[in-house]
Design an enzyme around this catalytic site. Structure first.
Site, PDB file in Angstrom:
ATOM      1  N   LYS A  52      40.359 -14.463  49.547  1.00 57.59           N
ATOM      2  CA  LYS A  52      41.081 -14.516  50.827  1.00 57.59           C
ATOM      3  C   LYS A  52      41.187 -13.116  51.437  1.00 57.59           C
ATOM      4  O   LYS A  52      40.968 -12.924  52.632  1.00 57.59           O
ATOM      5  CB  LYS A  52      42.478 -15.124  50.617  1.00 57.59           C
ATOM      6  CG  LYS A  52      42.432 -16.617  50.290  1.00 57.59           C
ATOM      7  CD  LYS A  52      43.789 -17.178  49.862  1.00 57.59           C
ATOM      8  CE  LYS A  52      43.639 -18.613  49.364  1.00 57.59           C
ATOM      9  NZ  LYS A  52      44.893 -19.218  48.913  1.00 57.59           N
ATOM     10  N   GLN A  96      50.576 -17.638  46.629  1.00 56.71           N
ATOM     11  CA  GLN A  96      49.576 -18.412  45.899  1.00 56.71           C
ATOM     12  C   GLN A  96      50.244 -19.320  44.870  1.00 56.71           C
ATOM     13  O   GLN A  96      51.120 -18.891  44.118  1.00 56.71           O
ATOM     14  CB  GLN A  96      48.571 -17.457  45.220  1.00 56.71           C
ATOM     15  CG  GLN A  96      47.385 -18.142  44.581  1.00 56.71           C
ATOM     16  CD  GLN A  96      46.454 -18.836  45.584  1.00 56.71           C
ATOM     17  OE1 GLN A  96      46.350 -18.443  46.736  1.00 56.71           O
ATOM     18  NE2 GLN A  96      45.791 -19.886  45.150  1.00 56.71           N
ATOM     19  N   ASP A 119      49.803 -21.390  55.349  1.00 57.77           N
ATOM     20  CA  ASP A 119      49.326 -22.403  54.401  1.00 57.77           C
ATOM     21  C   ASP A 119      49.730 -23.814  54.849  1.00 57.77           C
ATOM     22  O   ASP A 119      49.217 -24.805  54.325  1.00 57.77           O
ATOM     23  CB  ASP A 119      49.960 -22.167  53.021  1.00 57.77           C
ATOM     24  CG  ASP A 119      48.986 -21.532  52.040  1.00 57.77           C
ATOM     25  OD1 ASP A 119      47.769 -21.736  52.212  1.00 57.77           O
ATOM     26  OD2 ASP A 119      49.452 -20.864  51.100  1.00 57.77           O
TER      27      ASP A 119
END
Ligand code: GUN
Length: 292
Positions: A52, A96, A119
């Site tokens: 990412k 994450q 997200d």
């Protein structure tokens, strides 16, 4: 059979994003800034986060990695999140998952300000997505929608079977496919571990989306001839002959299933690269304050 090339589609999306970053720079504006928070040393999570951050660099985004040690307390993580919420130089950030078991994932997700939740995991974004209101849509389902759009795969009126009901992929995927949108309007069946007649159902799927997290779970005898098969699985399986000691296997028995399909995504190179492109897209939306 057409092989869906997620790498190529992702690269073309990233080119468009890079061009928009240049436009921002030409207008004297700062680039989008994504922060990734990683707690602990899970090897797969480290790889995902590294990918990412690298993707941010490639398109000209600013990126910051906050790597916290495995025993970081929940209170400390919530403090970091409060700091990111308050920082006007941070457009969006991700924490994450999975988190170490001493930290409540739900508490953490709910602490992320919805306007920075690129997200799309916060209940506000999930709820807005369900209602077809502007929202950050989680990256993997969003990426799959973009693949279906790119390959002009008809979804309206089709039977879409999603296998797996995770909050990150299966559940939002089932909602997106059923919504009254250009890519959508499918009749959706969401299957999970308690589904009794799984094969009977998958055999009726025009579009089969496998998001189970079990290597080669979907076998050829479960697939209707001519189906579109989307494989979300990225399973690490021990393999002494591979340089890293493992190989990546999808949720679909690709070699045997591909002959039956009209379209299929490979692993790797299918859905995976699209997840990154979607995260970058969401971060650009955050920079431009388009959703909130
Ligand atoms: N873990 C697996 N997929 C994801 C994702 O898309 N975002 C985050 N934050 N964690 C994940």
């Amino acid at each position: 059979m057409i092989l869906i090339d997620g790498k190529k589609v992702s690269a073309s999306i990233q080119e468009k994003i890079a061009a928009e970053v240049k436009e921002l720079a030409n207008a004297g504006e700062r680039p989008p800034h994504l922060v990734a928070v990683l707690v602990g040393d899970d090897p797969a999570s480290q790889t995902y986060v590294r990918n990412k951050i690298n993707a941010c660099k490639k398109v000209g985004f600013k990126s910051t990695l906050i790597h916290l040690e495995p025993y970081t307390s929940e209170a400390k993580l919530l403090q970091v999140i409060a700091g990111l919420n308050a920082d006007s130089e941070v457009d969006g950030y991700i924490v994450q998952l999975p988190l170490p078991s001493h930290i409540s994932q739900q508490k953490v997700i709910e602490a992320i300000h919805p306007s920075k939740d690129v997200d799309g995991f916060h209940p506000m974004n999930v709820g807005r997505m369900v209602l077809n209101l502007p929202a950050y849509v989680s990256a993997t389902p969003y990426g799959i929608m973009q693949l279906l759009e790119h390959y002009r795969i008809e979804t309206s009126g089709k039977h879409c079977v999603v296998v797996g009901r995770s909050h990150i992929v299966g559940s939002p995927m089932s909602i997106l496919m059923a919504r009254n949108t250009p890519i959508g309007n499918a009749t959706v069946t969401l299957c999970h571990s308690k589904t009794q007649n799984l094969k009977e159902i998958t055999l009726t799927a025009d579009i089969l989306i496998a998001a189970i997290g079990r290597p080669w779970f979907i076998t050829a005898d479960m697939v209707k001839p001519g189906a579109v098969v989307i494989d979300v699985g990225i399973n690490r399986v021990d393999d002494n002959t591979s340089p890293g000691g493992y190989k990546l296997m999808g949720d679909v028995d690709f070699e045997n299933v591909k002959a039956r399909c009209s379209y299929i995504t490979p692993v790797p190179g299918g859905v995976g690269p699209m997840t990154i492109a979607s995260l970058l897209k969401n971060t650009l939306l955050a920079r431009k304050k388009i959703i909130y």
